[in-house]
Design a protein around this motif. Structure first.
Motif, PDB file in Angstrom:
ATOM      1  N   ILE A  10     104.159   6.985 -69.629  1.00 41.53           N
ATOM      2  CA  ILE A  10     105.198   6.445 -68.752  1.00 41.53           C
ATOM      3  C   ILE A  10     104.692   5.269 -67.937  1.00 41.53           C
ATOM      4  CG2 ILE A  10     106.528   8.570 -68.564  1.00 41.53           C
ATOM      5  CD1 ILE A  10     105.032   8.228 -65.483  1.00 41.53           C
ATOM      6  N   VAL A  11     103.368   5.086 -67.881  1.00 41.57           N
ATOM      7  CA  VAL A  11     102.829   3.994 -67.077  1.00 41.57           C
ATOM      8  C   VAL A  11     102.697   2.724 -67.901  1.00 41.57           C
ATOM      9  CG1 VAL A  11     100.915   3.203 -65.632  1.00 41.57           C
ATOM     10  CG2 VAL A  11     101.611   5.609 -65.587  1.00 41.57           C
ATOM     11  N   GLN A  25     106.597  14.661 -68.494  1.00 45.12           N
ATOM     12  CA  GLN A  25     106.172  13.313 -68.845  1.00 45.12           C
ATOM     13  C   GLN A  25     104.694  13.270 -69.188  1.00 45.12           C
ATOM     14  OE1 GLN A  25     108.543  10.882 -69.084  1.00 45.12           O
ATOM     15  NE2 GLN A  25     109.964  12.520 -68.588  1.00 45.12           N
ATOM     16  N   TYR A  48     102.334   3.056 -59.367  1.00 44.87           N
ATOM     17  CA  TYR A  48     102.033   4.403 -59.866  1.00 44.87           C
ATOM     18  C   TYR A  48     102.838   5.455 -59.114  1.00 44.87           C
ATOM     19  CZ  TYR A  48      98.011   2.446 -62.338  1.00 44.87           C
ATOM     20  OH  TYR A  48      97.204   1.724 -63.156  1.00 44.87           O
ATOM     21  N   GLN A  51     106.332   5.429 -60.293  1.00 42.10           N
ATOM     22  CA  GLN A  51     106.478   6.092 -61.585  1.00 42.10           C
ATOM     23  C   GLN A  51     106.455   7.602 -61.424  1.00 42.10           C
ATOM     24  OE1 GLN A  51     107.664   4.076 -63.506  1.00 42.10           O
ATOM     25  NE2 GLN A  51     106.206   3.242 -64.955  1.00 42.10           N
ATOM     26  N   GLN A  54     109.619   9.098 -59.913  1.00 37.74           N
ATOM     27  CA  GLN A  54     110.692   9.237 -60.888  1.00 37.74           C
ATOM     28  C   GLN A  54     110.576  10.545 -61.644  1.00 37.74           C
ATOM     29  OE1 GLN A  54     110.414   5.481 -63.099  1.00 37.74           O
ATOM     30  NE2 GLN A  54     112.356   4.934 -62.209  1.00 37.74           N
TER      31      GLN A  54
END
Ligand SMILES: [Zn+2]
Length: 62
Positions: A10-11, A25, A48, A51, A54
């Motif tokens: 996801i990063v 995730q 970060y 992210q 989320q």
């Protein structure tokens, strides 16, 4: 069919086989290490955190 367990980080958005799972995730090994290294004052840090937030939001909704 599922010999390689690739997950989309996801990063960085890349497909990696090694990394950590947070909730549902995935964060790849290199990004995870990057995050650990990142200082709070680093400009990358808010990214970060954003992210990760989320992830928690998604988890709370579902
Ligand atoms: Zn990554």
């Amino acid at each position: 069919m599922q010999e390689e367990h690739k997950h989309t980080c996801i990063v960085c958005g890349l497909e990696k086989t090694e990394g950590i799972h947070i909730v549902t995730q995935f964060i790849c090994d290199s990004c995870e290490r990057e995050m650990v290294r990142t200082d709070v004052k680093d400009e990358k840090y808010p990214f970060y955190i954003h992210q990760l937030k989320q992830l928690w939001i998604q988890d709370n909704i579902s």
